[in-house]
Design a protein around this motif. Sequence first.
Motif, PDB file in Angstrom:
ATOM      1  N   ASP A   1       7.258   1.431 -13.846  1.00 12.81           N
ATOM      2  CA  ASP A   1       8.274   2.160 -14.195  1.00 12.81           C
ATOM      3  C   ASP A   1       8.649   3.194 -13.351  1.00 12.81           C
ATOM      4  O   ASP A   1       8.017   4.242 -13.417  1.00 12.81           O
ATOM      5  CB  ASP A   1       8.059   2.540 -15.777  1.00 12.81           C
ATOM      6  N   MET A   2       9.726   2.924 -12.546  1.00  7.12           N
ATOM      7  CA  MET A   2      10.212   3.772 -11.484  1.00  7.12           C
ATOM      8  C   MET A   2      10.934   5.276 -12.193  1.00  7.12           C
ATOM      9  O   MET A   2      11.599   6.194 -11.739  1.00  7.12           O
ATOM     10  CB  MET A   2      11.174   3.488 -10.657  1.00  7.12           C
TER      11      MET A   2
ATOM     12  N   SER B   1       0.147   4.489 -10.988  1.00  4.13           N
ATOM     13  CA  SER B   1       0.031   4.425 -12.450  1.00  4.13           C
ATOM     14  C   SER B   1      -1.177   4.934 -12.863  1.00  4.13           C
ATOM     15  O   SER B   1      -1.695   5.482 -14.028  1.00  4.13           O
ATOM     16  CB  SER B   1       0.116   3.111 -13.182  1.00  4.13           C
ATOM     17  N   GLN B   2      -2.241   4.976 -11.719  1.00  5.19           N
ATOM     18  CA  GLN B   2      -3.430   5.672 -12.000  1.00  5.19           C
ATOM     19  C   GLN B   2      -3.607   7.091 -11.241  1.00  5.19           C
ATOM     20  O   GLN B   2      -2.364   7.477 -10.793  1.00  5.19           O
ATOM     21  CB  GLN B   2      -4.599   4.939 -11.067  1.00  5.19           C
TER      22      GLN B   2
ATOM     23  N   TYR C   1       7.551   5.844  -3.251  1.00  5.57           N
ATOM     24  CA  TYR C   1       7.219   4.652  -4.243  1.00  5.57           C
ATOM     25  C   TYR C   1       8.109   3.651  -4.222  1.00  5.57           C
ATOM     26  O   TYR C   1       9.156   3.723  -3.899  1.00  5.57           O
ATOM     27  CB  TYR C   1       7.135   5.582  -5.586  1.00  5.57           C
ATOM     28  N   TYR C   2       7.349   2.545  -4.717  1.00  2.00           N
ATOM     29  CA  TYR C   2       8.010   1.276  -5.010  1.00  2.00           C
ATOM     30  C   TYR C   2       7.855   0.606  -6.112  1.00  2.00           C
ATOM     31  O   TYR C   2       6.779   1.141  -6.978  1.00  2.00           O
ATOM     32  CB  TYR C   2       7.949   0.221  -3.823  1.00  2.00           C
TER      33      TYR C   2
ATOM     34  N   ASN D   1      -6.112   0.985   1.251  1.00  4.13           N
ATOM     35  CA  ASN D   1      -5.691   0.268   0.145  1.00  4.13           C
ATOM     36  C   ASN D   1      -6.530   0.707  -1.129  1.00  4.13           C
ATOM     37  O   ASN D   1      -7.387   0.257  -1.465  1.00  4.13           O
ATOM     38  CB  ASN D   1      -5.941  -1.271   0.139  1.00  4.13           C
ATOM     39  N   PHE D   2      -6.018   2.171  -1.490  1.00  7.40           N
ATOM     40  CA  PHE D   2      -6.580   2.846  -2.062  1.00  7.40           C
ATOM     41  C   PHE D   2      -6.427   2.585  -3.892  1.00  7.40           C
ATOM     42  O   PHE D   2      -5.620   3.248  -4.403  1.00  7.40           O
ATOM     43  CB  PHE D   2      -6.520   4.410  -2.073  1.00  7.40           C
ATOM     44  N   TYR D   3      -6.986   1.216  -4.226  1.00  5.84           N
ATOM     45  CA  TYR D   3      -6.599   0.795  -5.733  1.00  5.84           C
ATOM     46  C   TYR D   3      -7.550  -0.076  -6.015  1.00  5.84           C
ATOM     47  O   TYR D   3      -8.111  -0.747  -5.012  1.00  5.84           O
ATOM     48  CB  TYR D   3      -4.911   0.415  -5.792  1.00  5.84           C
ATOM     49  N   GLU D   4      -7.991  -0.008  -7.217  1.00  8.46           N
ATOM     50  CA  GLU D   4      -9.196  -1.014  -7.618  1.00  8.46           C
ATOM     51  C   GLU D   4      -8.572  -1.989  -8.406  1.00  8.46           C
ATOM     52  O   GLU D   4      -9.300  -3.065  -8.425  1.00  8.46           O
ATOM     53  CB  GLU D   4     -10.036  -0.154  -8.484  1.00  8.46           C
ATOM     54  N   GLU D   5      -7.474  -1.899  -9.135  1.00  7.76           N
ATOM     55  CA  GLU D   5      -7.058  -3.014 -10.018  1.00  7.76           C
ATOM     56  C   GLU D   5      -6.309  -3.890  -9.062  1.00  7.76           C
ATOM     57  O   GLU D   5      -5.064  -3.270  -8.725  1.00  7.76           O
ATOM     58  CB  GLU D   5      -6.498  -2.602 -11.237  1.00  7.76           C
TER      59      GLU D   5
END
Length: 174
Positions: free
Chosen positions: A72-73, A42-43, A84-85, A114-118
Amino acid sequence: MIFKGLKRNAIKKSVEVYLEKRDAASNGISSLKTLAVLIDASQSVNIVSLLKLANELGVKSDKLKVMGFKKDMKEIADDKDAAYYSEKSFGVNGMIKNKGLLDFVNEDYDVLINFYEESSIELDCVAAASKAKFKVGFTTVDHRINDLIIGATTNDTNLFISELKKYLKILQII
């Protein structure tokens, strides 16, 4: 609505179970051959920069696997560079039921980024469940998931890459 809340609680419990089972040792990675990257789709994440990262770490593009989470796929489909999942990839009991996601989690990667911040429970669950030998992430994510935490942001990819390379060299992984 109640059903969704029960499912989220079950996923949270799954994360705790995975974290308890986790062996914090890097399991003697002699060299970096396989790399996995978990992203929040989503980012806006530039897949090309992830390919650049793999190249700079000496990982061949066929040994790189990118998995992204999207609420939302309908908006996104698998492409040649990433899979994606969504929330629907998890069963009522909080366990992963999507075959592609199960394959990703059960693969024995040398390093998982793990390339996500939120934090979200769906991302944290996959990161915790992964059988990767060494996990890298950001400071804003649950510290118990990652073996190495880098204080950069997803927007500053160049800083993240340079810091990651520096620490992997110190740990004699690359």
